[in-house]
Design a protein around this motif. Structure first.
Motif, short mmCIF file in Angstrom:
data_model
loop_
_atom_site.label_atom_id
_atom_site.label_comp_id
_atom_site.label_asym_id
_atom_site.label_seq_id
_atom_site.Cartn_x
_atom_site.Cartn_y
_atom_site.Cartn_z
N ILE A 16 0.87 -1.19 -0.12
CA ILE A 16 0.09 -0.08 0.09
C ILE A 16 0.76 1.30 0.09
N PHE A 231 -2.22 -2.33 -4.99
CA PHE A 231 -3.49 -2.32 -4.05
C PHE A 231 -4.20 -3.74 -4.06
N SER A 247 -3.69 3.75 3.15
CA SER A 247 -4.07 4.52 1.74
C SER A 247 -3.77 5.90 1.94
#
Length: 302
Positions: A16, A231, A247
Motif C-alpha cells: 500500500i 493495491f 492508503s
C-alpha cells in the motif's frame, strides 16, 4: 483460477505504501501536463485518456502473460463503475492544475463519505450516529480546505470536491462488482472500458503532445497500473480494515512532491483541513470494519 494468498500484514502495508507513492506521482505528472513546462498545456480529458491508454497496455500485457480465467462480466456494472472512475480522475487532473497536490488529494479522500451516504438509498445500509459523526468531520475538513472567504476561496477546489462525489458513486459499483468477479478481471475491464470512454471524450479537444508529454502520459498510465496492482495484491494479503488507513499515505507523498517539484509548502489551513478529513475518514473506515467485518477474498495476483 482463484488462488488464496497467505496473509501477511507487513507485506500488505508495504504494498500500500508503494501504491500511494505511485498514485501521488500520477497527480504530480498530471499537474506538469496542465502547465506549459513541456509544451502547450494538455486538457484534463487528454491526460485522463493517456492514463487509461497506457494503463490498459500494462494490464493487457499482464493478462497475456498470466492468462487468468475470466468469468462472464456484468457489463452494466463495469460501464457504470468505469464511467464514474473516468469522471473522477478527469476532475482530479483538472483540479491539480490550479491547486496544490496535497489539497486536491485530501479533498478526494471524501469519496468514502459520499459512498456511505449513497449506500443508504442504493444498498439499503443503515448508518449509525458514529458514522454520521465521522462523515460530518470529513466534510468540515473539506470546508476548511475550500477556504470559504472572498479573499481565499479556491474555485478549483470544487473540482476536487466533485471528483470525490463521483468516486463515491464509483465505490458503490465496486462493492457490487467485488461480490461477483475476480479483482484482476475488474481491473482489466475497468481499463478497457475506460480507454473506450476516454477516447470518445478526448476527440473534440485532442492536440498533438510533444515527445516529453507523450513520455509523461505513459508514466501516468504505467504508474496507475502499478498502483492498482499493488493495491489488489495488498487486499489479497490483509483485511480491508488493516489496509485502508495506509492508503492515506498518498497525502504525504503528494505534499512531498509538491514541495520538491513546485516549492509549495502546506500552510496551516491545508494541514488542519487535511487532518480533519483524514481523522473522519479513518474513523469511518474503522467503524465500518467493526460493523461489517469481511474475510479477505481469494484473488489472482497481478
Amino acid at each position: 483460477m482463484y488462488q488464496a494468498r497467505v496473509q501477511n500484514n507487513a507485506l500488505a502495508a508495504g504494498l500500500i505504501g508503494v501504491a500511494t507513492a505511485f498514485l501521488a506521482a500520477c497527480t504530480l505528472m498530471a499537474k506538469t501536463l496542465g502547465g506549459d513546462t513541456f509544451g502547450a498545456p494538455l486538457p484534463a480529458l487528454q491526460i485522463s485518456h493517456g492514463r487509461f491508454l497506457f494503463a490498459f497496455v500494462a494490464v493487457g500485457t499482464a493478462a497475456l502473460v498470466l492468462r487468468p480465467v475470466l468469468a462472464r462480466p456484468h457489463w452494466g456494472l463495469h460501464v457504470a463503475r468505469t464511467a464514474c472512475g473516468w469522471g473522477g480522475i478527469t476532475l482530479i487532473f483538472a483540479a491539480v492544475a490550479f491547486i496544490p497536490l496535497a489539497d486536491a488529494t485530501a479533498i478526494s479522500f471524501l469519496n468514502p463519505v459520499f459512498a456511505m451516504m449513497l449506500a443508504i438509498p442504493l444498498l439499503g445500509e443503515r448508518v449509525g450516529p458514529i458514522r454520521w459523526f465521522a462523515a460530518v468531520m470529513a466534510l468540515v475538513g473539506a470546508a476548511v480546505l475550500l477556504r470559504p472567504t472572498p479573499e481565499s476561496f479556491q474555485p478549483a477546489a470544487l473540482l476536487a470536491l466533485a471528483a470525490a462525489m463521483v468516486m463515491g458513486v464509483e465505490l458503490i459499483f465496486i462493492k457490487k462488482l467485488a461480490r461477483r468477479e475476480n479483482p484482476f478481471q475488474i481491473l482489466l475491464f475497468n481499463n478497457l472500458i475506460g480507454l473506450c470512454i476516454a477516447t470518445l471524450a478526448v476527440l473534440p479537444v485532442w492536440q498533438p503532445p510533444t515527445a516529453a508529454q507523450w513520455g509523461i502520459l505513459a508514466g501516468i498510465g504505467f504508474c496507475m497500473a502499478l498502483a492498482q496492482a499493488c493495491f489488489v495484491n495488498a487486499m489479497a494479503r490483509a483485511d480491508a480494515s488493516f489496509v485502508a488507513p495506509f492508503s492515506y499515505g498518498t497525502l504525504i507523498f503528494a505534499a512531498l512532491y509538491d514541495l520538491a517539484f513546485f516549492g509549495v509548502v502546506p500552510d496551516a489551513v491545508s494541514v488542519v483541513g487535511a487532518a480533519i478529513i483524514i481523522a473522519g475518514a479513518v474513523l469511518l473506515a474503522l467503524r465500518e470494519a467493526r460493523q461489517k467485518p469481511q474475510p479477505p477474498r481469494p484473488t489472482t495476483a497481478v
